[in-house]
Design an enzyme around this catalytic site. Structure first.
Site, mmCIF file in Angstrom:
data_model
loop_
_atom_site.group_PDB
_atom_site.id
_atom_site.type_symbol
_atom_site.label_atom_id
_atom_site.label_comp_id
_atom_site.label_asym_id
_atom_site.label_seq_id
_atom_site.Cartn_x
_atom_site.Cartn_y
_atom_site.Cartn_z
ATOM 1 N N HIS A 1 0.834 -1.200 0.000
ATOM 2 C CA HIS A 1 0.000 0.000 0.000
ATOM 3 C C HIS A 1 0.869 1.250 0.000
ATOM 4 O O HIS A 1 2.011 1.230 0.456
ATOM 5 C CB HIS A 1 -0.949 -0.021 1.199
ATOM 6 C CG HIS A 1 -1.854 -1.207 1.175
ATOM 7 N ND1 HIS A 1 -2.964 -1.268 0.367
ATOM 8 C CD2 HIS A 1 -1.798 -2.390 1.823
ATOM 9 C CE1 HIS A 1 -3.556 -2.428 0.532
ATOM 10 N NE2 HIS A 1 -2.866 -3.142 1.405
ATOM 11 N N GLY B 1 5.030 -23.560 9.077
ATOM 12 C CA GLY B 1 3.760 -22.966 9.469
ATOM 13 C C GLY B 1 3.882 -21.538 9.980
ATOM 14 O O GLY B 1 4.812 -21.188 10.686
ATOM 15 N N THR C 1 11.304 -10.992 4.031
ATOM 16 C CA THR C 1 11.265 -9.657 3.439
ATOM 17 C C THR C 1 12.264 -9.506 2.302
ATOM 18 O O THR C 1 12.196 -8.526 1.562
ATOM 19 C CB THR C 1 11.564 -8.582 4.498
ATOM 20 O OG1 THR C 1 12.881 -8.800 5.030
ATOM 21 C CG2 THR C 1 10.542 -8.624 5.629
#
Length: 184
Positions: free
Chosen positions: A115, A142, A165
């Site tokens: 965003h 997980g 990242t």
């Protein structure tokens, strides 16, 4: 002639997700997901038929446990023998490719959308889509989160709960937040 928001999204340009065409695609995805997630396992098999038709590419023997969620589905590509455990979410505003024989544990989250940093533009729905590439024979533990623009190389391991990242080299093992390589 103006470029559609869908075309901007596909081109990796800033677009607004508050758009009738994109909303219609999300509704189609929700309908396919509803079928997949509510079918009895014996009837559904590896995945619901509407979900299989929605996805961009589905190799042989791909299994998606319910519940599963995706934004569009039309940007997701699975190689052969891919397994997604229960609770996986793929927000596929860009292409998400998962290579053959890769295993994703429960509650994996893949987020392609970023965003806008400007609050007013963010409120207007402005975002940009970054692809995710997961190689062959990758194991994602997980609860891991994979952000847009990341590639995970063949044979890599992402530890449970990691936040990826940055791209991961082939054969590497990464853990933590942010995910960092650990010795073999």
């Amino acid at each position: 002639m103006s470029i559609s928001e869908r075309a901007k999204m596909a081109a990796g340009e800033w677009y607004t997700c508050i758009d009738p065409e994109l909303e219609a695609l999300r509704v189609a995805a929700r309908d396919a997901l509803h079928e997949h997630n509510l079918m009895r396992p014996g009837e559904r098999g590896n995945m619901g038929p509407a979900l299989r038709l929605l996805l961009a590419q589905v190799g042989d023997n791909v299994r998606i446990e319910a519940p599963f969620h995706c934004a569009y589905g039309i940007n997701i590509e699975f190689g052969d023998n891919v397994f997604l455990n229960a609770g996986c979410t793929i927000l596929d505003t860009a292409r998400v490719r998962i290579g053959k024989s890769s295993l994703l544990g429960p509650n994996i989250q893949i987020y392609c959308a970023e965003h806008h940093k400007d609050a007013a533009l963010r409120s207007a729905g402005l975002e940009i889509a970054r692809p995710v590439e997961i190689g062959e024979r990758v194991w994602v533990g997980g609860g891991a989160i994979i952000l847009g623009g990341v590639s995970i190389g063949n044979g890599a391991i992402v530890g449970a709960g990691s936040v990826v990242t940055r791209s991961v080299s082939a054969g590497a093992s990464v853990v933590g937040n942010p995910a960092r390589p650990i010795p073999a």
